[in-house]
Design an enzyme around this catalytic site. Sequence first.
Site, mmCIF file in Angstrom:
data_model
loop_
_atom_site.group_PDB
_atom_site.id
_atom_site.type_symbol
_atom_site.label_atom_id
_atom_site.label_comp_id
_atom_site.label_asym_id
_atom_site.label_seq_id
_atom_site.Cartn_x
_atom_site.Cartn_y
_atom_site.Cartn_z
ATOM 1 N N TYR A 45 34.340 -3.803 16.152
ATOM 2 C CA TYR A 45 35.485 -3.402 15.541
ATOM 3 C C TYR A 45 35.712 -4.173 14.238
ATOM 4 O O TYR A 45 35.457 -5.486 14.455
ATOM 5 C CB TYR A 45 36.708 -3.750 16.701
ATOM 6 C CG TYR A 45 38.177 -3.566 15.962
ATOM 7 C CD1 TYR A 45 38.697 -2.376 16.050
ATOM 8 C CD2 TYR A 45 38.724 -4.598 15.073
ATOM 9 C CE1 TYR A 45 40.227 -2.124 15.398
ATOM 10 C CE2 TYR A 45 39.856 -4.305 14.541
ATOM 11 C CZ TYR A 45 40.588 -3.110 14.698
ATOM 12 O OH TYR A 45 41.709 -2.911 13.788
ATOM 13 N N GLU A 92 40.676 0.233 9.011
ATOM 14 C CA GLU A 92 39.907 0.103 10.295
ATOM 15 C C GLU A 92 38.680 0.726 10.406
ATOM 16 O O GLU A 92 38.563 1.858 10.025
ATOM 17 C CB GLU A 92 40.938 0.375 11.050
ATOM 18 C CG GLU A 92 40.843 -0.355 12.492
ATOM 19 C CD GLU A 92 41.715 0.348 13.597
ATOM 20 O OE1 GLU A 92 42.805 -0.539 13.957
ATOM 21 O OE2 GLU A 92 41.657 1.443 14.205
#
Length: 378
Positions: A101, A189
Amino acid sequence: MNIHEYQAKDIFRDCGLPVPPGEVATTPEDARRLAEQYGGTVVVKAQVHVGGRGKAGGVKLAENPGEAMEHAANILGMDIKGLTVEQVLVTPAEDIDTEAYVGVIVDRASKRPVFMVSREGGVDIEEVAARSPEAITRLAVDPRYGLLPFQAYWLAASLYDDIKQQRAAAKTMMSLYDAFIQSGASLAEINPLITTPAGEVKAIDAKMNIDDNELFRRGAIAAMRDLSAEPPSETKAREADLTYIKLDGDIGAVVNGAGLAMATMDLIKFYGGEPANFLDIGGSSSPDKVIAALEIITSDPAVKVILFNIFGGITRCDDVANGIVTALDRINFELPLVIRLTGTNEEEGVRILEQAGISASTSMDEVVQRAVVVARGE
Ligand code: GDP
Ligand code: MN
């Protein structure tokens, strides 16, 4: 403003991030054609403004064009967390070795863009933060200098042990920071940032939120707005130049000025009520704005009473009164109205309302109390 994955990927690509190719389809036939064009296995991905599409069945691998068409037929029109899928992204599938991530957000506490990275990718970062906060590495960026190379390497080293992958990830993070700043984003993101069995690092998902206040100077990004993917009430408010935020209560409030709107919500709460919205009709208010405000508020089924709190400065009370009377003529609603009008042209405003059989008060305290009582059904 939210944008779709495919739009965020376009921005990422322009900034040099390693994003696989992809195109959107609006029909199963288009999806089949794209799958043919790419050859091999593809992924068909729902384009909606929510995360967790994979779990909801909105991300499917297809081994051949026929399967891509089938998946697209299932996903198009699907409901994911209340949103209807109108488009799918078709993209060549990648072989995945690891999923990490990488995200950057504007952080209010440190008043800076903050990077958050974790080896535990592919899942909700909020989940990781709650379960094992130590699995997330954070870094606040000084916006005067941007993300410096040594910082990017430090972040990358927390993700990968392999030096080539660290280099690739560091470069990706520098590019992500560029994309974030250039687009006026509040969030950017990559989840997951993958490594392939061949050792390459790639961004296979992309999410961006753009700060609405950055849009006026970014025409190309403002044009990415997808009206079909947003709540109709917010679209209508924006078109009418109103500031509207839906809340969970039952007292619909129409107020002029953000400060007065905040004070009105405070007073509603003080008397034990719950506001259904924040709505600022702005300074010089035309009857059209009042009509738009009433249309928006009355379309919320939770609203039990409508409270007007108008302090006439530049806003003229007679304009607002005319707006209310015209709106009552034009739109049909049964909800009780509680009105406070005071300030510029107050007498004229009250007279206009009384002629239409509507009473108004000049006391804010009195009308808010009455609205709370009416909402309770007493
Ligand atoms: P999200 O669920 O909305 O976050 O959508 P993602 O794009 O992140 O996809 C969800 C999951 O599907 C990923 O975490 C992967 O495990 C899987 N996935 C997505 N794209 C690919 C791909 O190209 N190849 C493979 N093997 N899996 C993929
Ligand atoms: Mn994802």
